[in-house]
Every structure is written in structure tokens, then in C-alpha cells.
Write a protein that holds these residues in place. Structure first.
Motif, mmCIF file in Angstrom:
data_model
loop_
_atom_site.group_PDB
_atom_site.id
_atom_site.type_symbol
_atom_site.label_atom_id
_atom_site.label_comp_id
_atom_site.label_asym_id
_atom_site.label_seq_id
_atom_site.Cartn_x
_atom_site.Cartn_y
_atom_site.Cartn_z
ATOM 1 N N ASP A 125 -32.480 -85.948 59.270
ATOM 2 C CA ASP A 125 -31.949 -84.995 60.237
ATOM 3 C C ASP A 125 -30.913 -84.073 59.592
ATOM 4 O O ASP A 125 -29.852 -83.792 60.149
ATOM 5 C CB ASP A 125 -31.341 -85.750 61.433
ATOM 6 N N PRO A 162 -41.725 -78.165 69.530
ATOM 7 C CA PRO A 162 -41.815 -79.605 69.812
ATOM 8 C C PRO A 162 -43.232 -80.010 70.249
ATOM 9 O O PRO A 162 -43.915 -79.262 70.945
ATOM 10 C CB PRO A 162 -40.798 -79.805 70.938
ATOM 11 N N ASP A 188 -42.326 -85.356 70.278
ATOM 12 C CA ASP A 188 -40.967 -84.851 70.448
ATOM 13 C C ASP A 188 -40.546 -84.896 71.911
ATOM 14 O O ASP A 188 -39.394 -85.236 72.242
ATOM 15 C CB ASP A 188 -40.866 -83.428 69.919
ATOM 16 N N ALA A 189 -41.543 -84.552 72.891
ATOM 17 C CA ALA A 189 -41.218 -84.613 74.317
ATOM 18 C C ALA A 189 -40.953 -86.041 74.763
ATOM 19 O O ALA A 189 -40.007 -86.311 75.520
ATOM 20 C CB ALA A 189 -42.368 -84.006 75.128
ATOM 21 N N SER A 201 -39.995 -88.475 72.903
ATOM 22 C CA SER A 201 -38.725 -88.883 72.310
ATOM 23 C C SER A 201 -37.562 -88.261 73.067
ATOM 24 O O SER A 201 -36.545 -88.916 73.310
ATOM 25 C CB SER A 201 -38.700 -88.471 70.834
ATOM 26 N N GLY A 202 -37.740 -86.995 73.528
ATOM 27 C CA GLY A 202 -36.671 -86.361 74.282
ATOM 28 C C GLY A 202 -36.459 -87.006 75.636
ATOM 29 O O GLY A 202 -35.323 -87.193 76.079
ATOM 30 N N GLY A 203 -37.634 -87.357 76.353
ATOM 31 C CA GLY A 203 -37.492 -88.031 77.651
ATOM 32 C C GLY A 203 -36.831 -89.389 77.508
ATOM 33 O O GLY A 203 -35.982 -89.778 78.343
ATOM 34 N N ASP A 225 -34.827 -90.300 75.221
ATOM 35 C CA ASP A 225 -33.409 -90.064 74.921
ATOM 36 C C ASP A 225 -32.643 -89.715 76.192
ATOM 37 O O ASP A 225 -31.503 -90.150 76.378
ATOM 38 C CB ASP A 225 -33.277 -88.933 73.903
ATOM 39 N N ALA A 226 -33.300 -88.911 77.157
ATOM 40 C CA ALA A 226 -32.625 -88.578 78.416
ATOM 41 C C ALA A 226 -32.431 -89.808 79.288
ATOM 42 O O ALA A 226 -31.364 -90.014 79.908
ATOM 43 C CB ALA A 226 -33.426 -87.509 79.163
#
Length: 475
Positions: free
Chosen positions: A363, A413, A417-418, A420-422, A424-425
């Protein structure tokens, strides 16, 4: 009175008879010196002038009672004293010449009948100053000389200065032996011919003695009180002058009889061979060979960055306690990989060593440092040079700087990625709920009591309403 003016008195004839042999002896000495020592015309003129002064003094003795004669003799003595340094310098330049460095000392001309003052300065270096000083003292004692003084300093570079006195016939031997107590650095020999000064002082002493005897004779015959007092003052002054001349002659004789040698012994310091080291560094990304890399690199935000560090000992001393480090990446020798057969702790002259390091990029970060805006990676070297005898030199330090830039990920993304983003949310919401529960947990007893009080108050209110309603129905 008239007869006394035209015919010399008996004492004058007697004094003249004494001075004639002395004058003949002085002339013989001067002629011998001119033939053997090679004196120039200026020195002969000076000698004739001094002899004329001594001869004129004989005529002044008859005027001892006169104050003008006393002043004239005092002026004569001052003039002779002022001319003495010029005679010394002339004799020194003529007989000794320029100072010699590390050359053979002059042979002592004992058979020439000259009065010569010998002095020498010797400077040597020795590993052990105390042992060299003891050896020098033993050499002088073996030659029958003596130690006249010693000064020793131990702070910093130790050194000692010794002053010796030896007989002139041992001067050359002493110089040769003292020059061997260490490594000879400097030697200076000087000879001063003071024969003219000795002759002049001897003549002036003889004249002063005659003058003193003359005044004593006058004093023994004086009857006037004032005359006796004046003669006593004049006699005391001339006796003082006589003792001063005798002291000068004794001091000069002592310097002629014993030559002076000053020896300075300084601690020798081993010359450290030249020390040098070359430091090079490269970096690369992926599986490429880091030693074929670059000093400036642009790397992706995810992957691996490798470093190659090369050391080369191009000096003449062994490098020990070699350490490699970096403030940017915080690595040390234990984090580096060294090929078999190479020793990073000790590098001999002409040898080289190579070390590699692999760091992961995640990262846009490497070793915890953000590199998306550029990162200067410093590579530092520290080593201690050691000579063949084991003597350590000053620590060496080198540095090399590499520039690393990690690019940011600009791709759109995807499903991963989505997801992983959800996730994470969701994790963020759960962490928020847990944070609220954790914050309210210490207040649970207070909240429980408040709820119980509210429940009890509502219950009583309902009970009162029920009683009121029943009473209304009965009415």
C-alpha cells in the motif's frame, strides 16, 4: 715638578719593564693565531687596538689621583666591553662556520693553543623516552662528563631535554654516541673561538691589579682625611671592577674547559598507513539482480524492493568492526544477506564484500515509511582500521543515498475491491457500536437505578389513577 714632568719616575720605569715582556708575549700569541687560525685583517686591527688600549692604560696609572684619569679609564673599560660581542661573533663565524646538520663534529684543535667553546644540539626520536634518556646519561658518565640539567614533559607527545657537560677531547665521541640513542632528527654543532677575549680579559685584569696596588700604595701614604676617603672610594670601585673581570674570565674558562651538549629526545609515533574504503549501493524492484540496479527507482505500490551494498577496501590497513545501517529503513548487519566466503566484519586490503537486503512494499509503504511522495534511503558505513602491529586508527565513516518513489494505484475498483470496501465499512460500523457500548458500560449501574425509579414512579401513578377511577364509579 719640572723633573717629574720630563723624566719617568722609578715606579713608571718599573711598570714599563713589567709590561714590555707582557706586550711581547701578546704580540707572539697574536702572530701565532694569525698564522694558524687564519685571522683576517679586521681581527688583527681589533687586536692592535686592544693592545694599544692596554698600553695607554699604563700611562693613566700615573694620574690615579686625578678624577679625569679615573673617568678616562672607566670609558676605556666600557668601550672594551662593548667591543667584546663583535669579537665573539667574528671568532665564531671564522672558526666554526655555519652549523652542521647530522654531520661529523669538528676535531678538537687542542694542539693549536686556542680557547674554543664547543656547543651542540641533538634531536632524536625514540619509542621509549625514559630508556633513551637513561642510555644517554650512562654514555656521558662513561666519558667522565656530567648531567647539567633535565626537563621532561609527559602530556601529549612525551619528550625530555638533557644538558650535558664533557671535556673538549670527548666532544666528538659524545656526539657520535648520543646521536645513536634514537633516530636522529636534527644535529647542530657550533664552535666559538674566544682566544682574543681571554687575552683581552687577562690584560685588563693585570692592568686593574696594577691600578689597585697603586691606589693601595697611595692610600698607605695619604694623611689628609678627605684624600683618604676619596682614595678608599676609588679603591673600592676598582676592586669591584677587578672582581667582575675575574668573574668573566672564570666563566669563560669554564665554558672553554667543558663543552655543552643539549640532547632532546621525543617519543616517536608509528606512521599509520593510508586507510580508505569505497561504498556503493543500488536498488531494484521485482526479481531483478539488485547489484545491477539503479540509484533512483520508481516502484509499484505493491511488491518487493531489493538493495545491493558493495564495500571495497582500497587502503593499506585491515578494516574491522564494519557495520552497515540506515536511518530511513532501520536495518543493521543482521538484516543483510552476505554470500558465502565473504566476511562483513573484517575486510583485508584489496578485498570487497557485497550484502543484499529485500524489503516488502504494501500500500505504498516500505518498512513502515510512506514512499508515495519519494523517500531518501541513506546507507551508512562505519569501520575501524587496524595496522599489522595491532594499532587502531581513527574510525572511518562513509554514506551513500538512494532515491525511491512508489507510485499510487490509479486503476478502477473491481468486485474484490467493492467486497473489500463493504467489509471494511461493516467492520467500521461494528467497531463504532462496540465503541459506544464500551463508553456506556461504566454508567450501567446509574442507568439501571434511573430505569427502576422511572418504573416505580409510573407504577404508583397508575395505581393512583386506578383508585381515583374506582372512587368515581362508586359515587
Amino acid at each position: 715638578m719640572t723633573a717629574a714632568t720630563h723624566r719617568p719616575s722609578r715606579s713608571q720605569r718599573h711598570r714599563g719593564a713589567l709590561l714590555r715582556p707582557l706586550s711581547a708575549a701578546l704580540v707572539l700569541v697574536l702572530l701565532t693565531a694569525a698564522c694558524v687560525g687564519g685571522s683576517d685583517d679586521s681581527e688583527d686591527a681589533y687586536t692592535e687596538q686592544q693592545f694599544a688600549v692596554s698600553a695607554d692604560t699604563d700611562g693613566a696609572l700615573d694620574m690615579a689621583d686625578d678624577e679625569m684619569a679615573v673617568e678616562e679609564m672607566a670609558m676605556e673599560e666600557e668601550t672594551a666591553e662593548e667591543s667584546t660581542p663583535a669579537s665573539l661573533v667574528g671568532a665564531a663565524q671564522e672558526d666554526s662556520g655555519s652549523d652542521s646538520l647530522a654531520g661529523a663534529p669538528p676535531v678538537v684543535p687542542a694542539d693549536l693553543g686556542r680557547d674554543i667553546i664547543y656547543t651542540a644540539w641533538i634531536s632524536v626520536e625514540a619509542a621509549d623516552v625514559a630508556a633513551a634518556a637513561a642510555q644517554a646519561t650512562s654514555i656521558i658518565q662513561g666519558l667522565g662528563g656530567l648531567t647539567f640539567g633535565q626537563e621532561t614533559y609527559t602530556q601529549g607527545r612525551a619528550h625530555t631535554t638533557l644538558t650535558f657537560k664533557v671535556r673538549p677531547e670527548q666532544f666528538s665521541v659524545a656526539l657520535e654516541r648520543l646521536s645513536n640513542v634514537g633516530e636522529l632528527v636534527e644535529q647542530s654543532v657550533r664552535a666559538e673561538d674566544v682566544t682574543d677575549i681571554v687575552v683581552d680579559l687577562t690584560s685588563r685584569i693585570s692592568t686593574a691589579e696594577t691600578s689597585v696596588e697603586r691606589l693601595r700604595e697611595f692610600l698607605s701614604r695619604a694623611t689628609d682625611v678627605e684624600g683618604v676617603a676619596e682614595l678608599e672610594r676609588e679603591l673600592a670601585q676598582r676592586e669591584t671592577n677587578l672582581e667582575r673581570l675575574r668573574g668573566q674570565l672564570r666563566s669563560l674558562r669554564d665554558r672553554v674547559d667543558l663543552a655543552t651538549i643539549t640532547l632532546m629526545i621525543t617519543e616517536s609515533v608509528e606512521a599509520v598507513p593510508p586507510t580508505s574504503v569505497i561504498l556503493r549501493a543500488w536498488l531494484t524492484s521485482g526479481d531483478d539482480d539488485p547489484c545491477l540496479g539503479f540509484t533512483d527507482l520508481v516502484a509499484p505500490p505493491e511488491g518487493e524492493v531489493s538493495f545491493c551494498i558493495e564495500l571495497e577496501n582500497d587502503g593499506e590497513t585491515t578494516l574491522t568492526e564494519v557495520t552497515l545501517s540506515s536511518n530511513a529503513l532501520r536495518f543493521g548487519n543482521d538484516d543483510l544477506t552476505v554470500p558465502e566466503g565473504m566476511n562483513l566484519e573484517r575486510i583485508e586490503p584489496g578485498e570487497r564484500a557485497v550484502a543484499t537486503l529485500h524489503e516488502t512494499v504494501e500500500d505504498g509503504r516500505i518498512a513502515g515509511r510512506v514512499a508515495t511522495r519519494g523517500l531518501s534511503v541513506d546507507v551508512r558505513l562505519s569501520a575501524v582500521p587496524v595496522t599489522d602491529s595491532g594499532q587502531e586508527g581513527p574510525r572511518l565513516a562513509r554514506s551513500h543515498t538512494l532515491q525511491l518513489l512508489i507510485t499510487e494505484d490509479d486503476s478502477p475498483p473491481g468486485f474484490g475491491d467493492a467486497l473489500s470496501g463493504g467489509w471494511d465499512a461493516l467492520v467500521a460500523v461494528g467497531n463504532g457500536v462496540l465503541l459506544i457500548i464500551g463508553a456506556l458500560l461504566p454508567f450501567l449501574p446509574v442507568i439501571a437505578i434511573a430505569l427502576w425509579v422511572a418504573w416505580w414512579w409510573l407504577r404508583r401513578r397508575r395505581a393512583r389513577r386506578a383508585v381515583t377511577t374506582s372512587n368515581s364509579d362508586e359515587a
